[in-house]
Design a protein around this motif. Sequence first.
Motif, PDB file in Angstrom:
ATOM      1  N   ARG B 316      -9.253   0.175  -1.377  1.00 49.77           N
ATOM      2  CA  ARG B 316     -10.089   0.107  -0.305  1.00 49.77           C
ATOM      3  C   ARG B 316     -11.321  -0.685  -0.634  1.00 49.77           C
ATOM      4  O   ARG B 316     -11.909  -1.504   0.018  1.00 49.77           O
ATOM      5  CB  ARG B 316     -10.316   1.248   0.533  1.00 49.77           C
ATOM      6  N   PRO B 320     -11.448  -4.934   0.413  1.00 52.15           N
ATOM      7  CA  PRO B 320     -11.422  -4.208   1.913  1.00 52.15           C
ATOM      8  C   PRO B 320     -10.764  -5.096   3.035  1.00 52.15           C
ATOM      9  O   PRO B 320     -10.427  -4.516   4.104  1.00 52.15           O
ATOM     10  CB  PRO B 320     -13.055  -4.409   2.104  1.00 52.15           C
ATOM     11  N   ILE B 321     -10.358  -6.437   2.808  1.00 48.08           N
ATOM     12  CA  ILE B 321      -9.821  -7.222   3.854  1.00 48.08           C
ATOM     13  C   ILE B 321      -8.357  -6.860   3.909  1.00 48.08           C
ATOM     14  O   ILE B 321      -7.706  -7.128   4.889  1.00 48.08           O
ATOM     15  CB  ILE B 321      -9.833  -8.711   3.461  1.00 48.08           C
ATOM     16  N   ALA B 322      -7.774  -6.009   2.910  1.00 50.27           N
ATOM     17  CA  ALA B 322      -6.415  -5.801   2.999  1.00 50.27           C
ATOM     18  C   ALA B 322      -5.966  -4.887   3.913  1.00 50.27           C
ATOM     19  O   ALA B 322      -6.622  -3.585   3.912  1.00 50.27           O
ATOM     20  CB  ALA B 322      -5.624  -5.584   1.551  1.00 50.27           C
ATOM     21  N   ARG B 323      -4.789  -4.609   4.392  1.00 48.01           N
ATOM     22  CA  ARG B 323      -4.361  -3.486   5.159  1.00 48.01           C
ATOM     23  C   ARG B 323      -3.392  -2.890   4.138  1.00 48.01           C
ATOM     24  O   ARG B 323      -2.588  -3.406   3.347  1.00 48.01           O
ATOM     25  CB  ARG B 323      -3.031  -4.026   6.108  1.00 48.01           C
ATOM     26  N   ILE B 324      -3.637  -1.559   3.689  1.00 43.43           N
ATOM     27  CA  ILE B 324      -3.083  -0.680   2.698  1.00 43.43           C
ATOM     28  C   ILE B 324      -1.975  -0.075   3.551  1.00 43.43           C
ATOM     29  O   ILE B 324      -2.054   0.754   4.471  1.00 43.43           O
ATOM     30  CB  ILE B 324      -4.092   0.309   2.051  1.00 43.43           C
ATOM     31  N   LEU B 325      -0.656  -0.245   2.908  1.00 41.63           N
ATOM     32  CA  LEU B 325       0.629   0.534   3.467  1.00 41.63           C
ATOM     33  C   LEU B 325       0.851   1.619   2.250  1.00 41.63           C
ATOM     34  O   LEU B 325       1.624   1.234   1.325  1.00 41.63           O
ATOM     35  CB  LEU B 325       1.549  -0.551   3.482  1.00 41.63           C
ATOM     36  N   ASN B 338      10.998  -3.167   2.728  1.00 42.24           N
ATOM     37  CA  ASN B 338      11.463  -2.911   4.239  1.00 42.24           C
ATOM     38  C   ASN B 338      10.256  -2.385   5.129  1.00 42.24           C
ATOM     39  O   ASN B 338      10.090  -2.756   6.122  1.00 42.24           O
ATOM     40  CB  ASN B 338      12.531  -2.096   4.305  1.00 42.24           C
ATOM     41  N   ARG B 339       9.477  -1.473   4.457  1.00 45.53           N
ATOM     42  CA  ARG B 339       8.229  -0.847   5.397  1.00 45.53           C
ATOM     43  C   ARG B 339       7.159  -2.253   5.516  1.00 45.53           C
ATOM     44  O   ARG B 339       6.782  -2.118   6.622  1.00 45.53           O
ATOM     45  CB  ARG B 339       7.702  -0.003   4.611  1.00 45.53           C
ATOM     46  N   ILE B 341       8.167  -5.246   5.885  1.00 46.10           N
ATOM     47  CA  ILE B 341       8.838  -6.308   6.973  1.00 46.10           C
ATOM     48  C   ILE B 341       8.565  -5.696   8.410  1.00 46.10           C
ATOM     49  O   ILE B 341       8.300  -6.411   9.316  1.00 46.10           O
ATOM     50  CB  ILE B 341      10.163  -6.449   6.507  1.00 46.10           C
ATOM     51  N   VAL B 342       8.670  -4.323   8.433  1.00 46.00           N
ATOM     52  CA  VAL B 342       8.394  -3.797   9.697  1.00 46.00           C
ATOM     53  C   VAL B 342       6.923  -3.878  10.178  1.00 46.00           C
ATOM     54  O   VAL B 342       6.710  -3.969  11.295  1.00 46.00           O
ATOM     55  CB  VAL B 342       8.802  -2.253   9.779  1.00 46.00           C
ATOM     56  N   LEU B 440      14.539 -11.801   8.525  1.00 53.56           N
ATOM     57  CA  LEU B 440      14.712 -10.440   7.788  1.00 53.56           C
ATOM     58  C   LEU B 440      15.144  -9.257   8.543  1.00 53.56           C
ATOM     59  O   LEU B 440      15.746  -8.593   8.110  1.00 53.56           O
ATOM     60  CB  LEU B 440      13.435 -10.313   6.902  1.00 53.56           C
ATOM     61  N   ARG B 441      14.581  -9.299   9.666  1.00 55.07           N
ATOM     62  CA  ARG B 441      14.868  -8.240  10.606  1.00 55.07           C
ATOM     63  C   ARG B 441      16.240  -8.221  10.981  1.00 55.07           C
ATOM     64  O   ARG B 441      16.950  -7.044  11.272  1.00 55.07           O
ATOM     65  CB  ARG B 441      13.827  -8.020  11.716  1.00 55.07           C
ATOM     66  N   GLY B 445      16.762  -6.308   6.553  1.00 63.50           N
ATOM     67  CA  GLY B 445      15.933  -6.348   5.725  1.00 63.50           C
ATOM     68  C   GLY B 445      16.902  -6.148   4.198  1.00 63.50           C
ATOM     69  O   GLY B 445      17.802  -6.670   4.066  1.00 63.50           O
TER      70      GLY B 445
END
Lengths: 103, 510
Positions: B316, B320-325, B338-339, B341-342, B440-441, B445
Amino acid sequence: MSHPQDGNPASTTSEDLGVEILRLTDELIGAAAETARAREDATHAWSVVADRDRELADTRVTAAAELAALRADYERSRRFRIGKAVLAPVDAVKRRTTGRTMP
Amino acid sequence: MSTNAPAPRFSIITPIYNTELEFLRSMVESVQRQATDDWELILVDDCSPNTAVLAELQSFAAVDRRVRVMARETNGGISAASNSGVDEATGDFVVLLDHDDELRDDALLVIGAALDAAPDADYLYSDEDKLSESHERYGTFRKPDWSPQRLIGQMYTSHVSVVRRELLTAVGGFRSTYDGSQDHDLILRVTERARRVVHVREVLYHWRAVAGSTAIDVGEKSYAWEAGRVAVQDSVERRGWRAEAERGPVPGTYRVRWDTRGSELTVVITAGPGASDPDALSGTVDGVLRAAEASALTIDLVVVVGDDPATIDRLRTTTPIARILPVASDSTREERLNRAIVATRTDTVVLLDSGAMLTESTLPQLLGPLGVSDVSVVGARIIGDDGRIVHAGYRYAAADYRNPYRAREADDAGEANALAVDREVSAVSSAALAARTEDLRAVGGFSARFTGEIADLDLGRKLCGLGRSSVASASAVVRLRAERRHDTPEESWQQLIGRWGAAGDDPFTP
């Protein structure tokens, strides 16, 4: 500590659902693929069975014809032996009485 | 020819110009030996200076009513001569035969059977080999099944080409402006409209290799290379692609330089289980941001990592620009993908392993082909730190799957220049690819059953089942600092076969 851009509990739940949907979709596709292959294998197996049935039927016909021919040969040879067995004593009588055998 | 005789199925068209008489006779005799009579041979003399050539042609026609000779009044070049022959043709299909080449004795029989099995086929091509001046055969070219992307980059279908005459006429026949690559130009136009394209996986054509022939070296005819580039550019424009055709790295090959400015996509960087190099991850993030800016792309950057709080906090701060999953630390790489892709919110997603380094052109070259109707996935050409190929497309072959180009030099063109052009493949590596999110969906996936390269192969098979194709890009280069662990136990391969059946020969990399 959470971050505004990260997943919140509600979106995490929907993501879990999304991942589960992917998994089920994959399983469905896999099952369909395996079913299709099983059908192909079954079709091939039935085709092999049908070929073997035809071979057996041909063999039966051939065997029946050979058996009939053998029976016919046997009958002919049996009548010939019987004939000879019947005629041999008659010949013997004829020779004793006339000195000649039957033509 | 008698107007009462029924038209033959095949009209063999051969333009002639000052051909060696010996090779001319061999060519005609190879047609006369055909196992079927359902043909006419139209020999078009394009004003050969050697008058013996026309005399020889006329001697064939004098004794064989299936052979017809046309003598052009002016020299027009190969396209004009070919068109003269097509204008005289009466058959359903036109077979293109060069003046010094030969057909296999049963070629027309085999082609006829293939067309019977595919009544809607408008174009057919076969495998071929070369014929030396001493009449020895060599250089067999076993071609891929129908590969429209590869045809853009290379006239791979070559000989023998069989075109439905009605379609050939409808597209306007050969064009003299493209002499040298007139076949490539024609077949691009034909296949853009063909209902179906058939590949016969047998060597039906023997291409004579003599000095000055493109059978030896396309570079021998350098004007042909430029003519081909213009033909590809024309095709790009006809298809409405935002792109420009340029010469490829090898004579006779072409590349499409895509313009994807303004596109929106999600870029997912995945740190796999056990991958803990923060510098590698940061390097990939920085590279993606630079590449996106250079290509005027709008990206949603997603980083998938294990749920270690220290790692997440550090990310973070640094990105900071990234979405952290965050995902469970023990989740597999495929589960992480797969997560992602969702979580993707755009129509297009790019998947990258942590440690992947992009060039300026990587993203546009990955994204561009996705705009083509049936392309689902485009895989990058992955180069390792040692300057050698890590991945350039999978081969799903009998008793094995292969990464056939691993460890080759980065600029290796491959057999028949396969690596010099974008081409269809059975599957691509998920270490660096672009894909249509919807596709992919639609296939679920990455399967939870498989990992590593087996998972990649399974994805390729699923997409194929959807009627979609996977393309290995020749020009979207990604350097991978750390080679992904390859999971290739025998039981995994057996599980894949259990799902899809035993592999025959790979349709795209035979």
